[in-house]
Design a protein around this motif. Structure first.
Motif, mmCIF file in Angstrom:
data_model
loop_
_atom_site.group_PDB
_atom_site.id
_atom_site.type_symbol
_atom_site.label_atom_id
_atom_site.label_comp_id
_atom_site.label_asym_id
_atom_site.label_seq_id
_atom_site.Cartn_x
_atom_site.Cartn_y
_atom_site.Cartn_z
ATOM 1 N N PRO A 15 30.523 29.482 23.057
ATOM 2 C CA PRO A 15 31.534 29.899 22.175
ATOM 3 C C PRO A 15 32.116 31.194 22.720
ATOM 4 C CG PRO A 15 29.561 30.105 20.806
ATOM 5 C CD PRO A 15 29.066 29.499 22.017
ATOM 6 N N LEU A 16 33.366 31.596 22.768
ATOM 7 C CA LEU A 16 33.948 32.690 23.169
ATOM 8 C C LEU A 16 35.013 33.176 22.032
ATOM 9 C CD1 LEU A 16 34.504 31.953 26.887
ATOM 10 C CD2 LEU A 16 32.846 33.238 26.052
ATOM 11 N N GLU A 17 35.180 34.511 22.049
ATOM 12 C CA GLU A 17 36.047 35.245 21.451
ATOM 13 C C GLU A 17 37.395 35.109 22.202
ATOM 14 O OE1 GLU A 17 35.858 36.446 18.438
ATOM 15 O OE2 GLU A 17 33.475 36.113 18.328
ATOM 16 N N GLY A 18 38.808 35.196 21.447
ATOM 17 C CA GLY A 18 39.997 34.929 22.304
ATOM 18 C C GLY A 18 40.212 36.116 23.098
ATOM 19 N N THR A 19 39.595 37.324 23.152
ATOM 20 C CA THR A 19 39.810 38.652 23.840
ATOM 21 C C THR A 19 38.799 38.478 25.036
ATOM 22 O OG1 THR A 19 38.661 39.658 22.477
ATOM 23 C CG2 THR A 19 40.874 39.839 22.176
ATOM 24 N N ALA A 20 38.077 37.380 25.202
ATOM 25 C CA ALA A 20 36.900 37.485 26.212
ATOM 26 C C ALA A 20 37.446 37.798 27.726
ATOM 27 C CB ALA A 20 36.363 36.096 26.402
ATOM 28 N N ALA A 21 38.258 37.343 28.024
ATOM 29 C CA ALA A 21 39.236 37.664 29.520
ATOM 30 C C ALA A 21 39.333 39.102 29.552
ATOM 31 C CB ALA A 21 40.531 36.895 29.761
ATOM 32 N N VAL A 22 39.783 39.992 28.622
ATOM 33 C CA VAL A 22 39.993 41.214 28.848
ATOM 34 C C VAL A 22 38.674 41.908 28.754
ATOM 35 C CG1 VAL A 22 40.967 43.373 27.536
ATOM 36 C CG2 VAL A 22 42.034 41.282 27.581
ATOM 37 N N TRP A 24 35.763 40.622 29.973
ATOM 38 C CA TRP A 24 35.362 40.312 31.382
ATOM 39 C C TRP A 24 36.015 41.247 32.400
ATOM 40 C CZ3 TRP A 24 36.902 34.457 31.153
ATOM 41 C CH2 TRP A 24 36.140 33.979 30.108
ATOM 42 N N LEU A 25 37.079 41.462 32.409
ATOM 43 C CA LEU A 25 37.993 42.664 33.274
ATOM 44 C C LEU A 25 37.421 43.846 33.121
ATOM 45 C CD1 LEU A 25 40.272 41.873 35.177
ATOM 46 C CD2 LEU A 25 41.762 42.796 33.586
ATOM 47 N N LYS A 26 37.056 44.443 31.853
ATOM 48 C CA LYS A 26 36.442 45.750 31.327
ATOM 49 C C LYS A 26 35.216 45.884 32.182
ATOM 50 C CE LYS A 26 39.153 46.740 27.333
ATOM 51 N NZ LYS A 26 38.915 46.902 25.878
ATOM 52 N N ALA A 27 34.521 44.636 31.938
ATOM 53 C CA ALA A 27 32.969 44.663 32.548
ATOM 54 C C ALA A 27 33.077 44.843 34.162
ATOM 55 C CB ALA A 27 32.357 43.537 31.918
ATOM 56 N N GLY A 28 33.883 44.198 34.589
ATOM 57 C CA GLY A 28 34.289 44.245 36.091
ATOM 58 C C GLY A 28 34.397 45.377 36.601
ATOM 59 N N TRP A 29 35.355 46.187 36.017
ATOM 60 C CA TRP A 29 35.819 47.481 36.233
ATOM 61 C C TRP A 29 34.678 48.401 35.997
ATOM 62 C CZ3 TRP A 29 40.020 49.314 38.479
ATOM 63 C CH2 TRP A 29 40.409 50.592 38.445
ATOM 64 N N LYS A 30 33.740 48.220 35.093
ATOM 65 C CA LYS A 30 32.617 49.052 35.000
ATOM 66 C C LYS A 30 31.792 48.985 36.030
ATOM 67 C CE LYS A 30 28.917 50.319 31.861
ATOM 68 N NZ LYS A 30 28.348 49.919 30.742
ATOM 69 N N ASP A 31 31.558 47.769 36.482
ATOM 70 C CA ASP A 31 30.542 47.404 37.585
ATOM 71 C C ASP A 31 31.200 47.912 38.929
ATOM 72 O OD1 ASP A 31 28.815 46.319 36.122
ATOM 73 O OD2 ASP A 31 29.140 44.273 36.549
ATOM 74 N N LEU A 32 32.369 47.843 39.015
ATOM 75 C CA LEU A 32 33.094 48.260 40.342
ATOM 76 C C LEU A 32 32.665 49.754 40.512
ATOM 77 C CD1 LEU A 32 34.898 48.238 42.740
ATOM 78 C CD2 LEU A 32 36.968 48.301 41.014
ATOM 79 N N TRP A 33 32.888 50.547 39.396
ATOM 80 C CA TRP A 33 32.855 52.036 39.522
ATOM 81 C C TRP A 33 31.438 52.467 39.395
ATOM 82 C CZ3 TRP A 33 36.202 53.617 42.532
ATOM 83 C CH2 TRP A 33 37.840 53.192 42.429
ATOM 84 N N LEU A 243 37.689 41.540 40.456
ATOM 85 C CA LEU A 243 37.664 40.130 40.120
ATOM 86 C C LEU A 243 36.408 39.560 40.292
ATOM 87 C CD1 LEU A 243 41.174 38.812 41.009
ATOM 88 C CD2 LEU A 243 40.409 39.434 38.966
ATOM 89 N N GLY A 244 35.892 39.785 41.683
ATOM 90 C CA GLY A 244 34.225 39.382 41.735
ATOM 91 C C GLY A 244 33.467 39.610 40.593
ATOM 92 N N HIS A 245 33.350 40.906 40.212
ATOM 93 C CA HIS A 245 32.285 41.533 39.253
ATOM 94 C C HIS A 245 32.672 40.815 37.912
ATOM 95 C CE1 HIS A 245 30.475 44.319 41.798
ATOM 96 N NE2 HIS A 245 31.499 44.834 42.129
ATOM 97 N N ALA A 246 34.027 40.636 37.529
ATOM 98 C CA ALA A 246 34.484 40.237 36.419
ATOM 99 C C ALA A 246 34.165 38.853 36.232
ATOM 100 C CB ALA A 246 36.033 40.319 36.253
ATOM 101 N N THR A 247 34.258 38.023 37.325
ATOM 102 C CA THR A 247 33.950 36.491 37.378
ATOM 103 C C THR A 247 32.321 36.430 37.012
ATOM 104 O OG1 THR A 247 35.554 35.984 38.973
ATOM 105 C CG2 THR A 247 33.512 34.413 38.854
ATOM 106 N N TRP A 248 31.719 37.335 37.557
ATOM 107 C CA TRP A 248 30.124 37.330 37.200
ATOM 108 C C TRP A 248 29.817 37.403 35.781
ATOM 109 C CZ3 TRP A 248 25.522 35.595 38.773
ATOM 110 C CH2 TRP A 248 24.523 35.838 38.085
ATOM 111 N N HIS A 249 30.617 38.200 34.983
ATOM 112 C CA HIS A 249 30.382 38.350 33.801
ATOM 113 C C HIS A 249 31.153 37.255 33.001
ATOM 114 C CE1 HIS A 249 28.805 42.378 33.474
ATOM 115 N NE2 HIS A 249 29.593 42.565 34.393
ATOM 116 N N ALA A 250 32.080 36.548 33.283
ATOM 117 C CA ALA A 250 32.676 35.419 32.940
ATOM 118 C C ALA A 250 31.813 34.418 32.823
ATOM 119 C CB ALA A 250 34.199 35.013 33.534
#
Length: 261
Positions: A15-22, A24-33, A243-250
């Protein structure tokens, strides 16, 4: 339970929250940097490969295939991003991250990734062939006028508008199918010992049952892709790793793969 006992169903979807996509993007941004240099170099490599593809098509006088080929490039994006999954996994496990570890990763289902790559490449070839057939249906044997004439070519004639509308609809179907089988299927093959068809089926099932979450995620991917094209692909240096990092978190948050062990 072995992966052969799995019948992809609703029990593989978390199950996921409605803001899950955001998220994932934040987690991917954190991994990127987090130790950004390997991710940015990875992005530069993808940028160079993309422009090599473009220049190759232009030099071979195949510019008519350029846009279908670029769209097809997005289809195999999840495979090209495996090194980014490796970095995100290492960050999760507090392991050291180097460019070498991202380029020479160890996947749990290497041969099945190769099979999935072949299947996705066949899908890209089918996509390109469909684009050529659509062009022939609307313009007959008229040669392509070149990239500098593409806007008046498409939007300046009734045939061009018809090609744009029908081509967008057909391309959208290809894109939706490719997205649904690969967005979680490729990360799963990297992460788990399973087969390509099971991973793709679980990925499609996940997308279907989480459509209200995955539609915004797909819209984010498309929007960033358009911005990347408008930048002359320069933004791909940041967008692709993001997007690669975010996809992993997704994948980690969405797919319940414990039953595949």
């Amino acid at each position: 339970m072995s992966h052969s006992d799995i019948v992809p169903g609703k029990d593989t979807v978390a199950p996921l929250e409605g803001t899950a996509a955001v998220g994932w993007l934040k987690a991917g941004w954190k991994d990127l940097w987090t130790n950004p240099l390997p991710s940015l170099v990875y992005g530069v490599i993808v940028f160079a490969v993309s422009w090599a593809l473009i220049l190759g098509l232009i030099l071979l006088d195949l510019s008519a295939y350029l846009f279908p080929a670029l769209a097809g490039f997005l289809v195999i994006g999840p495979i090209l991003a495996i090194g980014l999954y490796e970095k995100s996994r290492r960050i999760e496990n507090q392991e050291p991250v180097t460019l070498s570890s991202m380029l020479f990763f160890h996947a749990r289902s290497t041969t099945q990734i190769l099979l999935a790559g072949v299947l996705l490449c066949l899908l890209v070839m089918l996509w390109i062939r469909a684009a050529v057939i659509l062009y022939a249906l609307f313009f007959g044997l008229r040669p392509f006028d070149g990239l500098d004439q593409i806007l008046p070519f498409i939007f300046g004639t009734p045939e061009g508008w018809a090609l744009f509308i029908v081509g967008s609809a057909v391309g959208g179907l290809f894109a939706a199918f490719a997205f649904s089988i690969s967005v979680f299927g490729i990360p799963m093959l990297y992460d788990r010992k399973t087969d390509a068809f099971t991973a793709m089926a679980v990925s499609m099932n996940t997308v279907w049952h989480q459509l209200r979450i995955l539609l915004p995620w797909g819209a984010i991917v498309v929007a960033l892709g358009v911005l990347t094209l408008l930048s002359g692909l320069v933004l791909i240096i940041i967008v692709f790793p993001l997007l690669g990092h975010a996809t992993w978190h997704a994948y980690r948050e969405t797919c319940d793969t414990s039953r595949l062990d």
